[in-house]
Enzyme design. Sequence first.
Site, PDB file in Angstrom:
ATOM      1  N   THR A   8       0.862  -1.133  -0.012  1.00 46.22           N
ATOM      2  CA  THR A   8       0.198  -0.014   0.024  1.00 46.22           C
ATOM      3  C   THR A   8       0.867   1.380  -0.023  1.00 46.22           C
ATOM      4  O   THR A   8       1.961   1.358   0.430  1.00 46.22           O
ATOM      5  CB  THR A   8      -0.999   0.105   0.981  1.00 46.22           C
ATOM      6  N   ASN A  10      -0.783   3.997   1.089  1.00 47.39           N
ATOM      7  CA  ASN A  10      -1.579   4.690   2.070  1.00 47.39           C
ATOM      8  C   ASN A  10      -0.807   4.561   3.540  1.00 47.39           C
ATOM      9  O   ASN A  10      -0.721   3.884   4.226  1.00 47.39           O
ATOM     10  CB  ASN A  10      -3.001   4.277   2.314  1.00 47.39           C
ATOM     11  N   HIS A  12      -1.653   6.118   6.276  1.00 45.85           N
ATOM     12  CA  HIS A  12      -2.516   5.795   7.586  1.00 45.85           C
ATOM     13  C   HIS A  12      -2.391   4.227   7.654  1.00 45.85           C
ATOM     14  O   HIS A  12      -2.266   3.872   8.840  1.00 45.85           O
ATOM     15  CB  HIS A  12      -3.671   6.357   7.304  1.00 45.85           C
ATOM     16  N   LYS A  13      -2.565   3.570   6.530  1.00 40.64           N
ATOM     17  CA  LYS A  13      -2.808   2.065   6.814  1.00 40.64           C
ATOM     18  C   LYS A  13      -1.516   1.392   7.358  1.00 40.64           C
ATOM     19  O   LYS A  13      -1.257   0.837   8.221  1.00 40.64           O
ATOM     20  CB  LYS A  13      -2.953   1.452   5.486  1.00 40.64           C
ATOM     21  N   ASP A  70      -7.700  -4.491   1.455  1.00 42.43           N
ATOM     22  CA  ASP A  70      -8.652  -3.579   0.744  1.00 42.43           C
ATOM     23  C   ASP A  70      -9.927  -3.452   1.790  1.00 42.43           C
ATOM     24  O   ASP A  70     -10.384  -4.332   2.427  1.00 42.43           O
ATOM     25  CB  ASP A  70      -9.027  -4.144  -0.590  1.00 42.43           C
ATOM     26  N   THR A  71     -10.544  -2.251   1.981  1.00 38.48           N
ATOM     27  CA  THR A  71     -11.310  -1.663   2.973  1.00 38.48           C
ATOM     28  C   THR A  71     -12.533  -1.334   2.178  1.00 38.48           C
ATOM     29  O   THR A  71     -12.529  -0.312   1.284  1.00 38.48           O
ATOM     30  CB  THR A  71     -10.824  -1.021   3.965  1.00 38.48           C
ATOM     31  N   GLY A 153      -9.867   8.750   6.060  1.00 40.75           N
ATOM     32  CA  GLY A 153     -10.991   8.195   5.483  1.00 40.75           C
ATOM     33  C   GLY A 153     -12.238   8.779   6.260  1.00 40.75           C
ATOM     34  O   GLY A 153     -12.630   9.611   6.441  1.00 40.75           O
ATOM     35  N   ASP A 155     -13.146   7.643   9.292  1.00 40.90           N
ATOM     36  CA  ASP A 155     -13.134   7.639  10.671  1.00 40.90           C
ATOM     37  C   ASP A 155     -14.149   8.752  11.269  1.00 40.90           C
ATOM     38  O   ASP A 155     -14.845   8.267  12.241  1.00 40.90           O
ATOM     39  CB  ASP A 155     -11.760   7.732  10.940  1.00 40.90           C
TER      40      ASP A 155
HETATM   41  P1  IMP Z   1      -8.860   1.326   0.265  1.00 41.67           P
HETATM   42  O1  IMP Z   1      -8.924  -0.056   1.082  1.00 41.67           O
HETATM   43  O2  IMP Z   1      -7.711   2.146   0.250  1.00 41.67           O
HETATM   44  O3  IMP Z   1      -9.462   0.954  -1.111  1.00 41.67           O
HETATM   45  O4  IMP Z   1      -9.894   2.393   1.099  1.00 41.67           O
HETATM   46  C1  IMP Z   1     -11.330   2.409   0.586  1.00 41.67           C
HETATM   47  C2  IMP Z   1     -11.732   3.652   1.182  1.00 41.67           C
HETATM   48  O5  IMP Z   1     -12.019   3.467   2.509  1.00 41.67           O
HETATM   49  C3  IMP Z   1     -10.839   4.778   1.121  1.00 41.67           C
HETATM   50  O6  IMP Z   1     -11.521   5.841   0.789  1.00 41.67           O
HETATM   51  C4  IMP Z   1     -10.173   4.938   2.584  1.00 41.67           C
HETATM   52  O7  IMP Z   1      -9.932   6.149   2.836  1.00 41.67           O
HETATM   53  C5  IMP Z   1     -11.433   4.443   3.203  1.00 41.67           C
HETATM   54  N1  IMP Z   1     -10.721   3.639   4.529  1.00 41.67           N
HETATM   55  C6  IMP Z   1     -10.160   2.457   4.198  1.00 41.67           C
HETATM   56  N2  IMP Z   1      -9.880   2.134   5.666  1.00 41.67           N
HETATM   57  C7  IMP Z   1     -10.273   3.220   6.481  1.00 41.67           C
HETATM   58  C8  IMP Z   1     -10.360   2.948   7.912  1.00 41.67           C
HETATM   59  O8  IMP Z   1      -9.919   2.257   8.692  1.00 41.67           O
HETATM   60  N3  IMP Z   1     -11.066   3.980   8.275  1.00 41.67           N
HETATM   61  C9  IMP Z   1     -11.750   5.112   7.585  1.00 41.67           C
HETATM   62  N4  IMP Z   1     -11.850   4.965   6.361  1.00 41.67           N
HETATM   63  C10 IMP Z   1     -11.140   3.942   5.783  1.00 41.67           C
END
Ligand code: IMP
Length: 195
Positions: A8, A10, A12-13, A70-71, A153, A155
């Site tokens: 990643t 990201n 923050h992740k 992936d979230t 994100g 949160d």
């Molecule tokens: P992705 O997993 O990086 O594709 O994230 C998908 C979306 O969900 C992005 O807009 C992230 O900012 C948001 N996101 C992913 N993980 C979190 C989290 O732990 N808290 C809040 N938003 C999240």
Amino acid sequence: MTPLLLATNNRHKVEEIRHFLASLPFEVRSLADIPNGPVTVEDEPTLEGNALKKAREAYAASGMLSLADDTGLEVFYLRMEPGVYSARYAGANPTYKDNCDKLLREMQGVAVRRRRAQFRTVIAIVGKGIERTVEGKVEGMILESPRGGQGFGYDPLFVPTGHTRSFAEMSIEEKNTLSHRALALEKAVTILSSL
Ligand code: IMP
């Protein structure tokens, strides 16, 4: 120490996952440490598909055991949207605020009891002779306005069930005791420890 590549960009992740794995015997790297690391196009229709794609491409580029997350935020009132489209909910290249603002608009006037949602994370682990996925999810509700300055994100809009503060009002350590990502990471660690 086993090298482990977090697939990643990201930060923050990376920060959350690093905190989570801190006491475990992994030498954690991220794509920022890999010259010419892959830029995966997240175009699969599921979280599982995107997580696997990211981990496979990171492994192919580095030869290192790779872990991808992936979230999605799944809102019951919105029939589980934005889900796999959470990153680009408000259009191409949105800010976190753009996405939160769109969600607030979609949920405007919706009663508290109908604001249930869940965060779902799929983690994929790919390495030599291994391809596994695990899932973690946490239920909660969508606030009517953002609260808190931590996290990232969505949160500031999400309060996990049994709590009164949003994820953005919690420290990384506290979020890591209960979050979707932490629950998936617990399962991932069991797999990683058995390798
Ligand atoms: P992705 O997993 O990086 O594709 O994230 C998908 C979306 O969900 C992005 O807009 C992230 O900012 C948001 N996101 C992913 N993980 C979190 C989290 O732990 N808290 C809040 N938003 C999240």
